[in-house]
Design an enzyme around this catalytic site. Structure first.
Site, PDB file in Angstrom:
ATOM      1  N   CYS A   7       0.880  -1.164   0.000  1.00  0.00           N
ATOM      2  CA  CYS A   7       0.000   0.000   0.000  1.00  0.00           C
ATOM      3  C   CYS A   7       0.919   1.216   0.000  1.00  0.00           C
ATOM      4  CB  CYS A   7      -1.002  -0.019   1.139  1.00  0.00           C
ATOM      5  SG  CYS A   7      -0.317   0.148   2.779  1.00  0.00           S
ATOM      6  N   CYS A  79      -4.544  -0.737  -2.069  1.00  0.00           N
ATOM      7  CA  CYS A  79      -4.992   0.657  -2.201  1.00  0.00           C
ATOM      8  C   CYS A  79      -6.391   0.711  -2.792  1.00  0.00           C
ATOM      9  CB  CYS A  79      -4.046   1.426  -3.114  1.00  0.00           C
ATOM     10  SG  CYS A  79      -2.327   1.287  -2.601  1.00  0.00           S
ATOM     11  N   CYS A  84      -1.597   2.947  -6.164  1.00  0.00           N
ATOM     12  CA  CYS A  84      -0.826   1.875  -5.548  1.00  0.00           C
ATOM     13  C   CYS A  84       0.573   1.793  -6.139  1.00  0.00           C
ATOM     14  CB  CYS A  84      -1.516   0.531  -5.787  1.00  0.00           C
ATOM     15  SG  CYS A  84      -2.841   0.194  -4.645  1.00  0.00           S
TER      16      CYS A  84
END
Length: 136
Positions: A7, A79, A84
């Site tokens: 993330c 994400c 991302c």
């Protein structure tokens, strides 16, 4: 099996995913997490995991800059609305969009943060269990 959860900050979703995957998959799996702009583990993430009996207090936020995607069987991005991180290489990629439970908004009360982090944890856990069943 080698898994990498990614993330942005490597402070909440990917940290919780790492802890859950290590717990659910056991010692036979190698699990890591990282982020594109690592900060530090979020105390609410630590608290949400402690509710499940999983201790992630020793985890640190790590950058994905030095990682080789080819070293992992799966790279899983978590994400939702953010961009991302992307690791090039020939590995299986999965995208599990999970809303970020963190926020810089000072008006959000602690109980709302606890609900947000618990919800994110539960969604991640369900995804990992589904992943495990599909890859058994």
């Amino acid at each position: 099996m080698k898994l990498l959860f990614l993330c942005v900050a490597n402070s909440a979703r990917s940290q919780m995913a790492e802890g859950l995957a290590r717990h659910l998959l056991g010692p036979g799996a190698e699990v890591m997490s990282a982020g594109s702009a690592p900060t530090k583990p979020n105390p609410y993430a630590i608290e949400a995991m402690a509710e499940r009996g999983i201790d992630i207090t020793s985890y640190t936020s790590k950058s994905f800059d030095s990682l080789d995607a080819a070293a992992f069987d799966y790279v899983i991005t978590l994400c939702a609305e953010e961009i991302c991180p992307y690791l090039p290489g020939k590995t299986q990629r999965l995208h599990w969009p999970i809303d970020d439970p963190a926020s810089p908004d000072p008006s959000i009360p602690p109980e709302e943060f606890r609900r947000r982090f618990a919800r994110a944890r539960d969604v991640i856990e369900a995804r990992i269990r589904t992943f495990m069943a599909a890859n058994a």
